[in-house]
Scaffold this active site. Structure first.
Site, PDB file in Angstrom:
ATOM      1  N   ASP A   1      -6.085  24.019   6.687  1.00 19.07           N
ATOM      2  CA  ASP A   1      -5.272  25.228   6.837  1.00 19.07           C
ATOM      3  C   ASP A   1      -3.880  24.935   6.281  1.00 19.07           C
ATOM      4  OD1 ASP A   1      -5.096  23.415   9.128  1.00 19.07           O
ATOM      5  OD2 ASP A   1      -3.684  24.843   9.991  1.00 19.07           O
TER       6      ASP A   1
ATOM      7  N   ASP B   1       0.528  19.244   1.882  1.00 22.16           N
ATOM      8  CA  ASP B   1       0.263  19.414   3.322  1.00 22.16           C
ATOM      9  C   ASP B   1      -0.851  20.432   3.508  1.00 22.16           C
ATOM     10  OD1 ASP B   1       0.357  19.544   6.065  1.00 22.16           O
ATOM     11  OD2 ASP B   1       2.248  20.634   6.153  1.00 22.16           O
TER      12      ASP B   1
ATOM     13  N   GLU C   1      -4.448  23.120  12.193  1.00 20.95           N
ATOM     14  CA  GLU C   1      -3.429  22.117  12.488  1.00 20.95           C
ATOM     15  C   GLU C   1      -2.055  22.745  12.539  1.00 20.95           C
ATOM     16  OE1 GLU C   1      -0.583  18.870  12.126  1.00 20.95           O
ATOM     17  OE2 GLU C   1      -0.800  20.556  10.766  1.00 20.95           O
TER      18      GLU C   1
END
Ligand code: ZN
Ligand code: ZN
Length: 466
Positions: free
Chosen positions: A89, A118, A152
């Site tokens: 995610d 990320d 997350e």
């Protein structure tokens, strides 16, 4: 046995980037408005999870989808299990991108896309580390699970569910931060300050105030709408304010209705100094005008107790621990309307020596006289794996071997999957020389960093399971 990890990664470089680009093209921001039982955090994160598992299947691994929220790619056998935790995610895109954030491009040796650093890029590097071990047929004495999460960045629903139904790995790392290692993570606490919606009694009337996309991001954009009889004066003052401060903005006047938009700079909320909080600047500007009721308190508290104070000095919460560093606070999400009232979400990162209770007590004693109530959101305690743990030592040795740089223990504002395990840490993929663009506009990951990370991951996973 001397394995040339660099050669093995170089041989698979094109494949690794092709797989990564496939993942980056999926808009995997959590979307509760489209969530279903079958896609608990929305269709995007689920699609990215399924795609990653499909890559694992293609490469001949045993894979498992755990409720469309998480999953794993497994290799090896033995009594002990190493977990490698990544997430697919991503945080919302925000504004100001130079190109489509879900159409990755390579420019100047960097991959630009939301999720490149990320955490899809580092996750893919970690996966390729495991893939190399498998393809070389290296003997291993432990099992590895490469575990993929889909929530997350928000509520960690993915790992709550995964660990409730799957066995917990004995030790592990998450490629979701930086090298040399993150073996300490601060505690995390979100607190919501709740205000009433009364906006009467002042010369100006606040109609709405909105800023921020996520509690773990510094708000890049803020907007206030209000009714005023001194619109022209406020407009002139506003441009003077913008001139003098590190923000930009626009002002629209429509009769007596004024709309102010302020643009600061987004950043990861764990280090608010990396960004410029558009909301606290906007409130600081408005606080010099007359507003009434809860609206007045809303602006005053933001301006007087939250502006330009990432260490919580104004809240009486400044604290430094020698190993784990400073307490920080990010005012991340702001909403106010007369109908719904107001909320401000404060996201704290705190070292050992500070408690959730201490933070809540300080906020209550400071704000209760203004009719503000508190709600507790996500709370996680500080996490620390000692530097002499064999896991930490092995990972630092591998880092030193491939970079020639001295490894050392580090603590961050926290929030990686490392904390899921008692013996869990974060490990890469940013290097000390890398530019951190996580959660930011024009997020990128340097191509060389990703290749070097994959080399380190391959060697590290092998060292931990051989
Ligand atoms: Zn991450
Ligand atoms: Zn993140």
């Amino acid at each position: 046995m001397g394995i040339d990890w660099k050669k093995e990664v170089e041989a698979r470089k094109d494949d690794m980037f092709a797989d990564l680009f496939t993942l980056l093209r999926i808009d995997s921001v959590r979307d509760d408005s489209k969530a279903t039982e079958d896609a608990p955090v929305g269709p995007g994160p689920k699609e990215a999870l399924l795609k990653f598992l499909e890559i694992g299947d293609r490469d001949g691994f045993v894979t498992k989808n755990v409720g469309n929220l998480a999953g794993h790619i497994e290799y090896g056998a033995g009594d002990e299990t190493l977990g490698v935790f990544a997430h697919v995610d991503v945080v919302p895109v925000g504004t100001g991108w130079s190109h489509d954030p879900f159409d990755p491009i390579v420019k100047d040796g960097r991959i630009y896309a939301r999720g490149s650093s990320d955490d899809k890029g580092p996750g893919m590097a970690g996966y390729y580390g495991l893939k190399i071990i498998k393809e070389l047929g290296l003997p291993v004495s432990k099992r590895v699970r490469f575990i993929i999460g889909t929530d997350e960045e928000s509520g960690w629903k993915c790992m709550d569910h995964y660990l409730a139904v799957e066995e917990k790995p004995d030790f592990g790392f998450s490629p979701d931060a930086e090298f040399p290692i993150i073996n300490g993570e601060k505690g995390i606490l979100s607190v919501y300050l709740n205000f009433g919606g009364n906006n009467q009694g002042g010369a100006n009337e606040l109609v709405s105030f909105n800023a921020g996309l996520r509690e773990n991001m510094v708000p890049q954009d803020a907007q206030a709408v209000f009714i005023s009889d001194e619109a022209d004066k406020i407009k002139a003052d506003f441009f003077e304010f913008i001139e003098k401060n590190p923000v930009s903005g626009t002002c629209t006047v429509d009769g007596n209705k004024v709309t102010l938009d302020v643009v600061g700079k987004g950043a990861h909320g764990m280090e608010p100094r990396g960004g410029i909080n558009a909301a606290t600047f906007l409130a600081t500007f408005l606080n010099s005008y007359s507003f009434g009721g809860d609206a007045k308190n809303y602006l005053a508290i933001t301006a007087n107790s939250l502006h330009d104070d990432s260490r919580g000095n104004l809240l009486g919460l400044n604290y430094v621990d020698e190993v784990m560093g400073d307490l920080t606070v990010n005012p991340g999400v702001f909403t106010f309307t007369p109908e719904e009232g107001g909320t401000i979400t404060l996201n704290f990162r705190f070292p050992q020596g500070v408690t959730v209770e201490k933070i809540e007590t300080a906020l209550t004693s400071k704000f209760s006289e203004f009719g503000v109530t508190l709600t507790r959101g996500k709370a996680q305690l500080p996490h620390y794996v000692p530097a002499d743990d064999p896991l930490v030592k092995t990972l630092l040795d591998v880092y030193e071997k491939h970079t020639g740089e001295k490894g050392k223990e580090q603590t961050i504002g926290g929030g990686t999957y490392g904390r899921l395990l008692e013996r869990g840490v974060a490990y890469g993929a940013m290097f000390p020389h890398s530019i951190d663009t996580m959660h930011q506009t024009d997020e990128f990951m340097a191509v060389d960093d990703l290749v070097n990370a994959a080399i380190i991951y391959a060697d590290a996973i092998y060292e931990l399971i051989k």
